[in-house]
Scaffold this motif. Structure first.
Motif, PDB file in Angstrom:
ATOM      1  N   ILE A  67      43.557  31.500  75.885  1.00 19.57           N
ATOM      2  CA  ILE A  67      42.746  31.061  74.744  1.00 19.57           C
ATOM      3  C   ILE A  67      41.596  32.052  74.544  1.00 19.57           C
ATOM      4  N   PHE A  74      53.178  18.726  76.435  1.00 22.57           N
ATOM      5  CA  PHE A  74      51.908  19.013  77.105  1.00 22.57           C
ATOM      6  C   PHE A  74      51.462  17.713  77.744  1.00 22.57           C
ATOM      7  N   TYR A  91      54.340  21.861  80.014  1.00 24.32           N
ATOM      8  CA  TYR A  91      53.052  22.325  80.542  1.00 24.32           C
ATOM      9  C   TYR A  91      52.475  21.264  81.472  1.00 24.32           C
ATOM     10  N   PRO A 137      49.109  29.654  78.322  1.00 20.23           N
ATOM     11  CA  PRO A 137      48.724  30.600  77.273  1.00 20.23           C
ATOM     12  C   PRO A 137      47.222  30.882  77.281  1.00 20.23           C
ATOM     13  N   MET A 139      50.256  20.903  68.369  1.00 13.34           N
ATOM     14  CA  MET A 139      51.467  20.739  69.178  1.00 13.34           C
ATOM     15  C   MET A 139      52.356  19.658  68.577  1.00 13.34           C
ATOM     16  N   HIS A 159      53.476  30.024  71.332  1.00 10.67           N
ATOM     17  CA  HIS A 159      54.218  28.975  72.035  1.00 10.67           C
ATOM     18  C   HIS A 159      54.609  27.857  71.074  1.00 10.67           C
ATOM     19  N   ILE A 160      53.701  27.482  70.193  1.00  8.98           N
ATOM     20  CA  ILE A 160      53.980  26.397  69.251  1.00  8.98           C
ATOM     21  C   ILE A 160      55.089  26.801  68.284  1.00  8.98           C
ATOM     22  N   LEU A 191      42.399  22.896  78.341  1.00 10.11           N
ATOM     23  CA  LEU A 191      42.163  23.441  77.006  1.00 10.11           C
ATOM     24  C   LEU A 191      40.675  23.683  76.772  1.00 10.11           C
ATOM     25  N   THR A 213      53.180  26.945  82.846  1.00 13.05           N
ATOM     26  CA  THR A 213      54.246  26.696  81.890  1.00 13.05           C
ATOM     27  C   THR A 213      55.594  26.741  82.605  1.00 13.05           C
ATOM     28  N   LEU A 248      44.234  21.764  68.884  1.00 16.28           N
ATOM     29  CA  LEU A 248      45.395  22.400  69.494  1.00 16.28           C
ATOM     30  C   LEU A 248      46.452  21.353  69.849  1.00 16.28           C
ATOM     31  N   ASP A 278      49.864  33.510  73.624  1.00 19.51           N
ATOM     32  CA  ASP A 278      48.890  32.612  72.996  1.00 19.51           C
ATOM     33  C   ASP A 278      49.564  31.305  72.599  1.00 19.51           C
ATOM     34  N   TRP A 279      48.740  30.288  72.327  1.00 18.08           N
ATOM     35  CA  TRP A 279      49.267  28.977  71.988  1.00 18.08           C
ATOM     36  C   TRP A 279      49.994  28.998  70.654  1.00 18.08           C
TER      37      TRP A 279
END
Length: 424
Positions: free
Chosen positions: A290, A191, A263, A288, A236, A172-173, A203, A148, A232, A168-169
């Motif tokens: 998962i 991404f 990313y 992040p 995003m 981030h989102i 992912l 990242t 995911l 975690d994602w």
């Protein structure tokens, strides 16, 4: 797991810290191919300069291609006309194709002739990155994993803490959505999903999934892990506000201070530092998490593949390949790119990179992820390139919001399945 530390083995033979200097008997010129000069040129130039001091009778003529895919096509064309270069640095995920077509040569006998490969810095994990077709198809030159990049100034303005980023994602989102809500043309996240299957595999592997079954007879990404990976990416776009940008446009936006979270590969750390300059406070961090227990990341990068047939050129090309992947060579590569070192001695011995990482913390994000990095999967058969493009085309349907992840995954699975080699 690749890159398992082997300090005892690496330091058992002090002489292994330096590549033996064996002068060429007569002047010889070799042609060396590599891709992505916008990333790699400075590293190859630095290595060639150091190599010339050891081997003044070996001259190098460079042949470059803009990317790995064009590099692969170049070598396939030249193999058909017997015009191959003497050494070619290819993406990890394409070495299998060259091994299956008899273009790559087995390097293990050459390595073993010099001693224990591990004592030379080539641990089993490092060798595994370029081991295809039942033999050592290449020697890893540079490895990367996805990290990242973030604009610490935008993170702060959006209420985040650059020193305590979400892990975690979902976090981030949410942060990306707040950055985009700042307005003034700011984008929250990008991404890098296009070009190849590498970031999708980040992912998929991050969920603990895999591309094909262990026997490689069928796909393995059509289950929960694959669906959650596509969902995911969908999140995003829908929740994080990710725009459908090209990679180049995203890089430009990030360098200009208009993109908060980016990313992509650690390979562009050095270039990103140069592009950003003093525009904002640049930070790097891990991808992040998962699945903390099963999650892994793909290893991108390149390996040197020996293709010379003429004995004198083959010997010279081997010497350059060995030097470029030695502890000294890999240290020069790291300092001039941002990739992860590909010689265990350079990793273990602080004389090579200890001071560099201490003084350049932006380069350390990828190194910290080495324990969970695994080889970038290489699809079998003659349709491997088409498989990759099929996956990218289907992911585009999600990014462009033309279809849902639940609609895309069965299509992608069926199309890839048709392209796999038929087995009895």
């Amino acid at each position: 797991m690749p890159f398992a530390l082997s300090r005892r083995a690496a330091l058992a033979l002090p002489a292994a810290l330096a590549v033996p200097v064996v002068r060429a008997q007569a002047p010889v010129t070799i042609t060396v191919h590599y891709a992505q000069p916008f990333i790699f040129k400075e590293s190859y130039d630095a290595i060639a300069e150091a190599f010339a001091k050891r081997e003044p009778n070996i001259r190098i003529e460079w042949l470059t291609t803009p990317n790995y895919e064009e590099g692969m096509q170049l070598i396939l064309r030249q193999a058909a006309t017997n015009q191959l270069p003497d050494l070619s640095y290819q993406g990890f995920n394409r070495l299998r194709l060259f091994a299956e077509r008899g273009i790559a040569q087995d390097l293990l006998p050459l390595l073993r002739a010099e001693g224990d490969p591990a004592a030379l810095g080539y641990t089993p994990g490092i060798l595994a990155l370029a081991h295809f077709g039942g033999f050592q198809s290449g020697l890893a030159y540079a490895a990367s994993n996805p990290i990242t990049y973030y604009n610490a100034d935008l993170v702060r303005r959006a209420g985040g803490d650059p020193d305590a980023m979400p892990t975690d994602w979902a976090g981030h989102i949410r942060l990306a959505a707040r950055i985009k809500a700042l307005g003034d043309g700011n984008e929250g996240m990008f991404f890098r999903w296009s070009g190849d299957d590498w970031m999708f595999s980040a992912l998929l592997f991050g969920h603990g999934g895999r591309m094909l079954t262990k026997d490689e007879r069928d796909i393995a990404f059509a289950g929960r892990e694959g669906l959650e990976s596509l969902r995911l990416i969908d999140a995003m776009v829908k929740q994080g506000g990710m725009a459908n940008l090209s990679t180049q446009a995203a890089q430009q936006a990030f360098a200009a201070g208009k993109l908060g979270l980016f990313y992509w590969t650690t390979a562009v750390v050095r270039g990103t530092i140069q592009q950003v300059g003093s525009n904002f406070a640049l930070r790097t961090g891990p991808m992040p998490v998962i699945d903390a227990a099963k999650g892994r990341l793909p290893t991108g990068g390149a390996a040197g593949m020996l293709t010379a047939r003429d004995p004198a050129k083959r010997d010279a090309a081997w010497k350059f390949l060995r030097f470029s992947t030695s502890a000294e060579g890999t240290a020069l590569m790291v300092q001039n790119t941002g990739y992860v070192p590909m010689n265990q001695i350079a990793i273990d011995d602080p004389r090579f990179l200890g001071a560099f990482y201490r003084d350049n913390p932006l380069y350390t994000a990828a190194v910290r992820q080495v324990p969970i990095s695994i080889p970038w999967y290489a699809f079998p058969g003659a349709n491997s390139v088409r498989v990759t493009q099929t996956m990218v085309d289907n992911i585009a349907r999600v990014v462009e919001q033309r279809a849902t992840p639940d609609q895309v995954l069965p299509d992608m699975a069926a199309e890839v399945r048709r392209l796999l080699p038929r087995r009895a």
